[in-house]
Design a protein around this motif. Structure first.
Motif, PDB file in Angstrom:
ATOM      1  N   VAL A 145      -3.580   1.018   2.740  1.00 22.32           N
ATOM      2  CA  VAL A 145      -2.294   0.607   2.192  1.00 22.32           C
ATOM      3  C   VAL A 145      -2.250  -0.906   2.136  1.00 22.32           C
ATOM      4  O   VAL A 145      -2.389  -1.567   3.176  1.00 22.32           O
ATOM      5  CB  VAL A 145      -1.126   1.109   3.070  1.00 22.32           C
ATOM      6  CG1 VAL A 145       0.194   0.801   2.406  1.00 22.32           C
ATOM      7  CG2 VAL A 145      -1.244   2.593   3.338  1.00 22.32           C
ATOM      8  N   ASP A 146      -2.045  -1.441   0.955  1.00 18.69           N
ATOM      9  CA  ASP A 146      -1.919  -2.897   0.776  1.00 18.69           C
ATOM     10  C   ASP A 146      -3.045  -3.666   1.466  1.00 18.69           C
ATOM     11  O   ASP A 146      -2.803  -4.628   2.205  1.00 18.69           O
ATOM     12  CB  ASP A 146      -0.563  -3.395   1.326  1.00 18.69           C
ATOM     13  CG  ASP A 146       0.586  -2.764   0.572  1.00 18.69           C
ATOM     14  OD1 ASP A 146       0.383  -2.417  -0.603  1.00 18.69           O
ATOM     15  OD2 ASP A 146       1.669  -2.609   1.165  1.00 18.69           O
ATOM     16  N   GLY A 147      -4.261  -3.243   1.283  1.00 18.48           N
ATOM     17  CA  GLY A 147      -5.390  -3.981   1.806  1.00 18.48           C
ATOM     18  C   GLY A 147      -5.641  -3.804   3.289  1.00 18.48           C
ATOM     19  O   GLY A 147      -6.487  -4.468   3.864  1.00 18.48           O
ATOM     20  N   LYS A 148      -4.900  -2.949   3.964  1.00 22.33           N
ATOM     21  CA  LYS A 148      -5.243  -2.658   5.354  1.00 22.33           C
ATOM     22  C   LYS A 148      -5.143  -1.156   5.614  1.00 22.33           C
ATOM     23  O   LYS A 148      -4.562  -0.405   4.829  1.00 22.33           O
ATOM     24  CB  LYS A 148      -4.343  -3.444   6.309  1.00 22.33           C
ATOM     25  CG  LYS A 148      -2.869  -3.163   6.193  1.00 22.33           C
ATOM     26  CD  LYS A 148      -2.145  -3.957   7.259  1.00 22.33           C
ATOM     27  CE  LYS A 148      -0.678  -3.591   7.347  1.00 22.33           C
ATOM     28  NZ  LYS A 148       0.123  -4.216   6.301  1.00 22.33           N
ATOM     29  N   ILE A 149      -5.753  -0.760   6.723  1.00 21.35           N
ATOM     30  CA  ILE A 149      -5.792   0.665   6.998  1.00 21.35           C
ATOM     31  C   ILE A 149      -4.631   1.046   7.908  1.00 21.35           C
ATOM     32  O   ILE A 149      -4.324   0.347   8.875  1.00 21.35           O
ATOM     33  CB  ILE A 149      -7.137   1.047   7.635  1.00 21.35           C
ATOM     34  CG1 ILE A 149      -8.255   0.814   6.615  1.00 21.35           C
ATOM     35  CG2 ILE A 149      -7.142   2.493   8.074  1.00 21.35           C
ATOM     36  CD1 ILE A 149      -9.624   0.989   7.165  1.00 21.35           C
ATOM     37  N   GLU A 150      -3.977   2.132   7.560  1.00 18.68           N
ATOM     38  CA  GLU A 150      -2.904   2.637   8.416  1.00 18.68           C
ATOM     39  C   GLU A 150      -3.154   4.100   8.690  1.00 18.68           C
ATOM     40  O   GLU A 150      -3.843   4.781   7.937  1.00 18.68           O
ATOM     41  CB  GLU A 150      -1.547   2.487   7.714  1.00 18.68           C
ATOM     42  CG  GLU A 150      -0.966   1.100   7.799  1.00 18.68           C
ATOM     43  CD  GLU A 150       0.304   0.970   6.992  1.00 18.68           C
ATOM     44  OE1 GLU A 150       0.871   2.016   6.608  1.00 18.68           O
ATOM     45  OE2 GLU A 150       0.714  -0.172   6.738  1.00 18.68           O
ATOM     46  N   MET A 151      -2.582   4.584   9.790  1.00 19.81           N
ATOM     47  CA  MET A 151      -2.697   6.003  10.088  1.00 19.81           C
ATOM     48  C   MET A 151      -1.384   6.671   9.696  1.00 19.81           C
ATOM     49  O   MET A 151      -0.336   6.357  10.248  1.00 19.81           O
ATOM     50  CB  MET A 151      -2.933   6.229  11.577  1.00 19.81           C
ATOM     51  CG  MET A 151      -4.164   5.536  12.110  1.00 19.81           C
ATOM     52  SD  MET A 151      -5.671   6.214  11.406  1.00 19.81           S
ATOM     53  CE  MET A 151      -5.831   7.728  12.327  1.00 19.81           C
TER      54      MET A 151
END
Lengths: 413, 153, 291, 345
Positions: C144-150
């Motif tokens: 999401v938006d260039g970063k990883i989220e769980m």
């Protein structure tokens, strides 16, 4: 809003249960000899109305449940790409038009749910009071049936300018204009029923005639709006307001009024005050045309509906006098309806008493019950039916009730 | 109040016990077999998705097959379990004919959905770019379906 | 019932005084109610179809529904849902037998089969609860938006988008928060203990994670979750009400209500409803799990 | 006070009518119900006929009085088609309307109850019914045929040389975006919408097609005799781009772009002469109920010649430069001015 949605859901449930009751009763609990083609048209109309309700209301229910989820649970069924007052909503991927589809899938049959019972009652009342059989019973049935089927297939003609796919749009045009054929059959049959009759103008008859007149006027403008090309210009203008108020609003109200005036003696054992009935009819009839006829012109001039103030506009500011006239007439017409309500309540307690079981000389079964029927409607045996309900002026007799066995020398129709 | 029509109803489930049990058993087995075939097809579609080769058409065919199998399942449930098959023809018609409305209903809605997609892809390029699966071989990227309806329901 | 017998009566059946369908009033109403309910579900599923066709991408059910209780992270597509389907089919069969026992006036038979049906219904509901729970709480790595989220599968988020390639993931890892890295590490390498992971620094975590095994995806269409929970929930609600109805029927049978009436038609009507629930599941199964 | 009077008058009318009605019922009983009934029958039959005649005169009068106020000549090529279809339909339905209404009321009058006549037992006539099934069917086939033909013409593909304008509805106003010199609208995303950052359309600045897109509110300029294709969006709820003079209309739906195209055939100046209204402008009305300010959601269209249009557009600054003043090569000095403006705002 949420409460409104819930109340709508409850309404769906109640109309569903009512509709089921009608259908099963009409199919399963007819009396001996009452074959389907001996049913009065009123009952047929109620039957088709119930079918429409049972099959179309659930779709609205689904639409409403999805709406409720969208409002409260953060789903994106109908919402997509929305910025309200600078606040960006996270919803993506839904379609606002989907709700319109689900809504109009009910919404269009709903029009006929309102209109069909009126058609049925008008058929019955015109026949009774012109002392003639309804012309073309089977054609009337067939057109009711055709309208019922088509009602399910044409919902998107309310949505020609929503970005509807043009190909789908053209199919909807075709199906929509098809409805005009059964409607035309019905109108011509009503006219022929009046032809060479011996018409008694009770308030109910007047309202029935008014219904036919309004149904013609409103139905014909439907041909304009059902045609997508014209609908591009007329969509959401005052023309639409005029059209559906005449055909679905006023006309079906006329049908209901006709029904009330006709069956009031059966319901309460007293008559409605008929002078008030005449006044009620004439004021409403003249008023409705005065209100809605000029609106067509406003629509042709492109004035959008639901504009409370047109002074800011150059194109739409031509009709201030007309608007004023319409407002005044609508107030008068509405007041007249209050008069009807008053008449209704007053006559329940103080109306002229009914002295015979069959004051209109009608053939149908309900007029063979006692003036004040008890539980189960008939004391003793349920009557057996021997003929269709429209044997008026046959073989020199003014009317022959359904319960009378067919005589030996009777002519066949 | 008693229903006048009630006593007239003649119950018609007087088929003998063994015959009935046999039918139920047969239908149960049939339903199970169909379900297993459906699952197998589902898994097969999965493997097709995983492979790099573009097999949209084959996948669509299998999906159509699953739809037909589901309809067959529905037919057996309704006609045997719900005993609709044993009712009078007219009764069957009053149930089946209104369901025909679904044909136009499904066609119109899905055609509309597809038309939204085309509008968005044509006029909202950002939508197209961010949601269109990339061409090179990732798993489950061939989900885009052609315009015709797949006979769902 | 032979068809000849019906055709003989055909002309008379419609002439009033009896049911034209040889069917009792209440059962006829039940049939039409079910038809109306079919339109409710039909509208749901068709709206789902409409939205699905308006999207360029839709999650593959085999990827979404691949878990099995007690099987950990094993990839078992469609296994659990097939168990659910069979539970429902079997409970439908027991319902048929209950109705059949009712026709014979066999009270004990009715009770026996009703109990089995109720158990089947409850088992199905339990399975559904587990599946929902698993989907909502089961978190997946999403870009999401260039970063990883769980994120888990819920109304606002859908973790089942297209798989993201190695280089993008490596780039995204540098922007990813410590907590996310820890849970990523945990899910990728279940053998490493919690304490050990907690002791590792961000850089160590990043180095330990192999981008190919992470299965990072983009966000998928949000409408998926809404429709899945909405429709299976509505179906589950039907199952639940069916179970309640069956329990009521069971109690009434026990209290000899039907025996005193002389017929078990109520069981038949409840049976119709129960089969309908099964029927709907067939289509829900088709729309969400198979295609 | 006025309201009070209205209510009082209504109440009084109410009472009087009711008293008359009650009295007439007593009178009827006194005079003999049968006789009274026959008399009212006659009166009502006559009234129905009178209603027909006066109604027809009223329809004519209404038409004379109001026909000048409807819009007159359409100002676009599609408008001509719509109007033609409208006139065909008016002609056909008008004939049916007059015939059926006359039949209805005339029959009602002619066949009012009379002791001399017996009603005629006439339950059905299949030939007659067939005739009036087939005739409407044929008429409607004609209407459907024309309708669908025109419909496809209007909704068909826009010509290649059409200019593109993006129209976005919001509560309660209109926003327009012109694609600039390159003729392509840049990409946008609703989560980028930010009037504070001078990006009310949510344009994505990394897309270079966006760099020359011109944004403005409330006023749209079009070129006469040049096809224009509108790409229609909505920000919050469903709106509708209603162009009464061009006879065009299309909903603005959040999340699903819609489109329509037409060719304006008269400039605003020409229309001022045609209509005789010195303040005439083409207006965009919102035709889909969108909230409290629905009635005030007005946009203006100026149709002008190509030269006027070019001059007008050249004077506009692309939104990219408004939002990113540092990228503006032409005016470093206006840059500082903008900053001042931003601070003030």
């Amino acid at each position: 809003m949420d409460l409104w949605i819930v109340s709508m859901a409850l309404f769906v449930v109640s109309s569903l249960l009512g509709g089921l009751n009608y259908i099963s009763t009409i199919l399963n609990l007819r009396t001996k000899g009452m074959s389907m083609t001996r049913l009065p048209l009123t009952i047929w109309a109620m039957f088709f109305t119930a079918v429409l309700g049972v099959l179309s209301f659930p779709v609205l229910l689904s639409g409403l449940i999805l709406l409720l989820f969208d409002r409260n649970l953060g789903t994106s069924f109908y919402l997509s790409d929305i910025v309200v007052n600078g606040e960006i909503l996270p919803n993506e991927g839904g379609s606002a038009i989907l709700f319109q589809h689900l809504f109009w899938f009910l919404g269009h049959p709903e029009v006929y749910i309102i209109l069909l019972p009126a058609m049925g009652m008008v058929s019955e009342i015109l026949s009774v009071n012109s002392r003639k059989p309804i012309f073309g019973y089977m054609a009337m049935l067939g057109s009711l049936f055709a309208i019922t089927i088509l009602a399910f297939l044409v919902w998107a003609h309310h949505m020609f300018v929503t970005g509807l796919n043009p190909f789908l749009g053209s199919i909807f045009v075709l199906l929509t204009l098809l409805i005009a054929v059964p409607s035309a059959i019905k109108v011509f049959n009503w006219l022929t029923t009046l032809w060479r009759g011996n018409i008694r103008f009770t308030p109910a008859t007047l309202f029935a005639i008014g219904f036919v007149s309004l149904f013609i006027s409103g139905g014909l403008t439907g041909i304009f709006l059902g045609n997508s090309t014209i609908d591009i210009h007329l969509h959401d203008t005052m023309f639409v307001v005029a059209h559906f108020h005449i055909v679905m609003g006023v006309a079906s109200f006329f049908g209901m009024f006709a029904g009330v005036y006709h069956w009031f003696p059966k319901m309460f054992g007293r008559y409605l005050n008929s002078t008030l009935g005449y006044i009620h009819f004439w004021v409403t009839m003249i008023g409705s045309y005065l209100i809605f006829w000029p609106m067509h012109y406003q629509g042709l001039a492109g004035i959008p509906r639901r504009y409370l103030d047109k002074r800011g506009w150059v194109s739409f500011n031509d009709f201030p006098e007309l608007d004023k006239m319409i407002t005044i007439v609508s107030i008068i017409v509405f007041a007249m309806q209050l008069m009807f309500v008053f008449n209704f309540i007053y006559s329940i307690f103080k109306g002229r008493k009914v002295t015979s079981t069959n004051p209109w000389g009608a053939n149908t079964l309900e007029w063979t019950t006692p003036i004040r029927p008890g539980h189960g409607n008939w004391p003793g045996e349920i009557p057996e039916v021997h003929r269709w309900p429209y044997d008026y002026s046959k073989d020199g007799r003014e009317f022959i009730p359904q319960t009378e066995p067919i005589g030996e020398n009777e002519s066949k129709h | 109040m008693e229903h006048p029509a009630f006593e007239e109803v003649s119950f018609h489930h007087h088929t003998d016990d063994a015959e009935f049990k046999r039918r139920v058993k047969k239908t149960t087995i049939l339903l199970s077999v169909i379900t297993i075939i459906e699952l197998a097809i589902g898994l097969f579609i999965y493997t097709l998705h995983k492979s790099d080769v573009n097999r949209d058409f084959l996948i669509l065919g299998f999906k159509g097959l699953v739809c037909i199998l589901t309809l067959a399942k529905a037919y057996y449930i309704v006609s045997v379990f719900m005993h609709l098959g044993d009712e009078i023809r007219n009764m069957i018609m009053t149930i089946v004919v209104p369901l025909m409305l679904f044909i136009w209903f499904i066609f119109a809605f899905i055609y509309e959905g597809n038309s939204y997609k085309n509008l968005r892809n044509t006029y909202d390029l950002h939508f197209k770019e961010t949601t269109m699966p990339k061409k090179h071989g990732n798993a489950e990227t061939h989900e885009v379906k052609p315009a015709e309806k797949s006979g769902k329901e | 019932m032979s068809t000849q017998a019906t055709t003989v009566h055909q002309t008379k059946w419609w002439s009033g005084g009896k049911s034209p369908f040889n069917m009792e009033y209440g059962k006829l109403m039940m049939w039409y109610f079910l038809m109306s309910d079919a339109f409710t579900f039909g509208a749901f599923l068709i709206s789902y179809g409409s939205i699905r066709f308006s999207q360029n991408f839709w999650p593959d059910p085999n990827v979404v529904f691949n878990a099995f209780p007690g099987a950990g992270h094993a990839n078992l597509p469609l296994a659990f849902v097939s168990v659910m389907t069979f539970i429902l089919i079997i409970s439908s069969v027991t319902m048929v037998l209950a109705v059949h026992a009712g026709h014979k006036g066999d009270k004990q038979g009715v009770i026996k089969w009703m109990i089995w049906t109720i158990i089947g219904g409850l088992a199905f509901l339990g399975c559904q609860a587990w599946e929902w729970h698993h989907l909502i709480t089961g978190e997946h790595a999403v870009l999401v938006d260039g970063k990883i989220e769980m994120i888990g599968q819920n109304m606002r988020g859908n973790p089942w988008g297209a798989v993201v390639n190695g280089p993008e993931v490596t780039a995204a890892l540098t922007n990813t928060s410590h907590e996310t890295l820890m849970s990523l590490m945990h899910s990728a390498n279940a053998s490493v203990s919690h304490e050990k992971i907690a002791a590792m620094s961000d850089a160590e975590l990043r180095a330990a994670l192999s981008t190919a095994e992470l299965h990072v995806r983009e966000k998928g269409p949000v409408a998926f979750g809404g429709y899945f929970y909405g429709i299976t929930g509505f179906h589950g609600f039907h199952v639940f009400s069916g179970v309640i109805i069956n329990i009521v029927m069971l109690i009434m049978t026990q209290k000899n209500v039907f025996q005193n009436k002389g017929h078990y038609l109520m069981i038949e009507k409840a049976g119709l409803y129960w089969h309908f629930v099964d029927l709907v599941w067939v289509f829900v199964f088709l729309c969400f799990y198979l295609i | 006070m006025q309201t009070f009077f209205i209510v009082a008058i209504l109440g009084l009318g109410f009472l009087i009518t009711f008293q008359i009605a009650k009295a007439s019922e007593y009178v009827a009983v006194l005079r003999g119900e049968e006789k009274a009934r026959k008399q009212t029958n006659k009166v009502n039959a006559f009234m129905l006929l009178a209603f027909l005649i006066i109604g027809m005169i009223g329809v004519y009068y209404c038409n004379e009085k109001l026909k000048g106020k409807i819009l007159g000549e359409p100002a676009s090529d599609h408008g001509i088609l719509v109007d033609r279809m409208l006139y065909i339909t008016i002609a056909l339905t008008g004939i049916v309307f007059v015939i059926t209404q006359i039949c209805l009321f005339w029959f009602a009058y002619k066949y009012q109850e009379s002791d001399k006549r017996k009603a005629y037992y006439y339950p059905h006539n299949n030939k007659l019914e067939l005739i009036w099934t087939v005739i409407p069917a044929i008429t409607l086939t004609v209407l459907v045929g024309f309708g669908i033909f025109y419909w496809y013409k209007i909704t068909g593909k826009a010509p290649e040389n059409a200019m593109i304008v993006e129209v976005t509805g919001k509560q309660f106003g209109w926003e327009f975006r012109y694609p600039g010199k390159d003729g392509v609208l840049g990409k946008k995303y609703f989560k980028n919408v930010s009037p504070e950052k001078n990006n009310p359309a949510g344009q994505l600045w990394e897309d270079k097609y966006n760099h020359d897109d011109v944004f403005m509110e409330q006023e749209m300029h079009l070129v006469v005799n040049k096809p224009v294709k509108l790409v229609i969006n909505a920000k919050d709820v469903i709106h509708d781009v209603g162009l009464a003079h061009f006879r065009m209309k299309m909903d603005a739906v959040p999340g699903t772009p819609t489109t329509m195209w037409f060719t304006p055939t008269f400039t605003t100046k020409q229309m001022i002469e045609k209509t005789g209204k010195p303040d005439f402008v083409y207006e965009i009305s919102c035709d889909q109920m969108c909230g409290k300010g629905h009635y005030s959601m007005r946009g203006v269209i100026v149709v002008e010649t190509q030269e006027e249009f070019d001059a007008w557009l050249a004077a506009k600054k692309p939104q990219y430069l408004v939002a990113n003043p540092d990228k503006d090569p032409a005016a470093v000095k206006t840059d500082t001015l903008n900053k001042v403006a931003a601070v003030i705002n």
